[in-house]
Design an enzyme around this catalytic site. Structure first.
Site, PDB file in Angstrom:
ATOM      1  N   LYS A 172      79.483  36.143   9.016  1.00 13.34           N
ATOM      2  CA  LYS A 172      80.156  37.703   9.180  1.00 13.34           C
ATOM      3  C   LYS A 172      81.586  37.805   9.904  1.00 13.34           C
ATOM      4  O   LYS A 172      81.850  36.603  10.373  1.00 13.34           O
ATOM      5  CB  LYS A 172      79.071  38.256   9.934  1.00 13.34           C
ATOM      6  CG  LYS A 172      77.930  38.399   9.278  1.00 13.34           C
ATOM      7  CD  LYS A 172      76.638  39.319   9.703  1.00 13.34           C
ATOM      8  CE  LYS A 172      75.199  39.212   9.182  1.00 13.34           C
ATOM      9  NZ  LYS A 172      74.542  40.288  10.039  1.00 13.34           N
ATOM     10  N   TYR A 211      74.293  46.713   2.362  1.00  9.81           N
ATOM     11  CA  TYR A 211      73.163  46.850   3.358  1.00  9.81           C
ATOM     12  C   TYR A 211      72.226  48.196   2.997  1.00  9.81           C
ATOM     13  O   TYR A 211      71.968  48.781   3.835  1.00  9.81           O
ATOM     14  CB  TYR A 211      74.001  46.968   4.702  1.00  9.81           C
ATOM     15  CG  TYR A 211      73.967  45.560   5.083  1.00  9.81           C
ATOM     16  CD1 TYR A 211      72.986  44.708   5.630  1.00  9.81           C
ATOM     17  CD2 TYR A 211      75.291  45.108   5.512  1.00  9.81           C
ATOM     18  CE1 TYR A 211      73.320  43.378   5.927  1.00  9.81           C
ATOM     19  CE2 TYR A 211      75.723  43.805   5.762  1.00  9.81           C
ATOM     20  CZ  TYR A 211      74.335  42.973   5.990  1.00  9.81           C
ATOM     21  OH  TYR A 211      74.547  41.687   6.495  1.00  9.81           O
ATOM     22  N   ASN A 258      76.107  39.249  14.648  1.00  9.86           N
ATOM     23  CA  ASN A 258      75.221  37.901  14.768  1.00  9.86           C
ATOM     24  C   ASN A 258      75.797  36.753  13.977  1.00  9.86           C
ATOM     25  O   ASN A 258      74.895  36.041  13.550  1.00  9.86           O
ATOM     26  CB  ASN A 258      73.962  38.488  14.553  1.00  9.86           C
ATOM     27  CG  ASN A 258      73.493  39.010  13.231  1.00  9.86           C
ATOM     28  OD1 ASN A 258      74.254  39.058  12.430  1.00  9.86           O
ATOM     29  ND2 ASN A 258      72.086  39.310  13.200  1.00  9.86           N
ATOM     30  N   HIS A 303      74.288  36.168   7.856  1.00  9.87           N
ATOM     31  CA  HIS A 303      73.190  36.666   6.941  1.00  9.87           C
ATOM     32  C   HIS A 303      72.569  35.683   6.248  1.00  9.87           C
ATOM     33  O   HIS A 303      73.399  34.675   5.794  1.00  9.87           O
ATOM     34  CB  HIS A 303      73.902  37.679   6.230  1.00  9.87           C
ATOM     35  CG  HIS A 303      72.955  38.364   5.244  1.00  9.87           C
ATOM     36  ND1 HIS A 303      72.190  39.340   5.473  1.00  9.87           N
ATOM     37  CD2 HIS A 303      72.724  37.806   3.938  1.00  9.87           C
ATOM     38  CE1 HIS A 303      71.444  39.545   4.311  1.00  9.87           C
ATOM     39  NE2 HIS A 303      71.758  38.661   3.485  1.00  9.87           N
ATOM     40  N   GLU A 336      71.492  39.214  -4.376  1.00 14.48           N
ATOM     41  CA  GLU A 336      72.786  39.157  -3.429  1.00 14.48           C
ATOM     42  C   GLU A 336      73.600  38.057  -3.726  1.00 14.48           C
ATOM     43  O   GLU A 336      74.768  38.282  -3.700  1.00 14.48           O
ATOM     44  CB  GLU A 336      72.282  38.517  -1.868  1.00 14.48           C
ATOM     45  CG  GLU A 336      71.437  39.844  -1.208  1.00 14.48           C
ATOM     46  CD  GLU A 336      70.855  39.300   0.086  1.00 14.48           C
ATOM     47  OE1 GLU A 336      70.919  38.343   0.689  1.00 14.48           O
ATOM     48  OE2 GLU A 336      70.131  40.182   0.672  1.00 14.48           O
TER      49      GLU A 336
HETATM   50  P1  CMP Z   1      71.426  40.753   8.864  1.00 15.56           P
HETATM   51  O1  CMP Z   1      70.391  39.656   8.770  1.00 15.56           O
HETATM   52  O2  CMP Z   1      72.583  40.528   8.122  1.00 15.56           O
HETATM   53  O3  CMP Z   1      70.655  42.093   8.250  1.00 15.56           O
HETATM   54  C1  CMP Z   1      70.821  43.361   8.529  1.00 15.56           C
HETATM   55  C2  CMP Z   1      71.899  43.397   9.975  1.00 15.56           C
HETATM   56  O4  CMP Z   1      71.995  44.694  10.627  1.00 15.56           O
HETATM   57  C3  CMP Z   1      71.529  42.383  11.088  1.00 15.56           C
HETATM   58  O5  CMP Z   1      71.740  41.231  10.241  1.00 15.56           O
HETATM   59  C4  CMP Z   1      72.720  42.862  12.136  1.00 15.56           C
HETATM   60  O6  CMP Z   1      73.856  42.539  11.917  1.00 15.56           O
HETATM   61  C5  CMP Z   1      72.283  44.228  11.863  1.00 15.56           C
HETATM   62  N1  CMP Z   1      71.332  44.765  12.928  1.00 15.56           N
HETATM   63  C6  CMP Z   1      69.992  44.589  12.661  1.00 15.56           C
HETATM   64  N2  CMP Z   1      69.185  45.436  13.830  1.00 15.56           N
HETATM   65  C7  CMP Z   1      70.077  46.009  14.493  1.00 15.56           C
HETATM   66  C8  CMP Z   1      69.820  46.488  15.676  1.00 15.56           C
HETATM   67  N3  CMP Z   1      68.738  46.898  16.274  1.00 15.56           N
HETATM   68  N4  CMP Z   1      71.264  46.914  15.979  1.00 15.56           N
HETATM   69  C9  CMP Z   1      72.438  46.866  15.510  1.00 15.56           C
HETATM   70  N5  CMP Z   1      72.560  46.001  14.410  1.00 15.56           N
HETATM   71  C10 CMP Z   1      71.485  45.589  13.898  1.00 15.56           C
END
Ligand code: CMP
Length: 142
Positions: free
Chosen positions: A11, A51, A114, A117, A128
């Site tokens: 990311k 998303y 984070n 993905h 995807e």
């Molecule tokens: P990802 O695994 O890519 O799938 C959805 C993404 O949304 C997740 O990683 C995070 O980047 C984001 N995400 C999920 N939960 C939250 C949350 N509670 N607050 C902010 N971002 C979130």
């Protein structure tokens, strides 16, 4: 039988901080092989569609904004039982809750920023992969 490919994205937080090489080295160390890769800067429309399943969630707008804040690096990875194996390797969504040695524990900033993905099912890995790569790239990866 579980499939052998999954889709990952390094990311914008991790890519922009120059951590892509370290994340990839970590994954290769764990037995993943890169079968397709590209660097791209997602548009709002692309991030919103990718998303789309989170459209009703309170963090959706912020997530789209984050995912379009800079380049990212989608990749198709191969390993036996790829989806489950990569989910284990990256750790919990929130790095504060991720196990030691996982990508998110090592490289992520927060629950939203984070680092990485990973597809959550073989069906989504296929969908995807087709989102980011051509039909021939996906067929070649399988
Ligand atoms: P990802 O695994 O890519 O799938 C959805 C993404 O949304 C997740 O990683 C995070 O980047 C984001 N995400 C999920 N939960 C939250 C949350 N509670 N607050 C902010 N971002 C979130």
């Amino acid at each position: 039988m579980a499939g052998n490919i999954t889709l990952t994205i390094i990311k914008p937080d991790a890519f922009g901080a120059g951590k892509a090489g370290k994340v990839l080295a970590h994954l290769e160390q764990q037995g993943f092989t890169v079968r397709a890769a590209r660097v791209m800067h997602l548009t709002q429309a692309q991030a919103g569609e990718f998303y789309g399943v989170h459209r009703e969630r309170p963090f959706y707008g912020s997530l789209v904004s984050f995912m379009t804040s800079g380049p990212c690096m989608p990749m198709i990875l191969e390993k036996a039982d790829a989806v489950a194996s990569l989910r284990t390797a990256i750790g919990a969504t929130d790095p504060a809750q991720a196990d030691e040695g996982t990508v998110r524990k090592l490289f992520a900033e927060s629950k939203e920023r984070n680092a990485i993905h990973a597809s959550d099912s073989d069906e989504n890995a296929e969908r995807e992969s087709r989102f980011f790569f051509s039909e021939s790239d996906v067929l070649a990866a399988k």
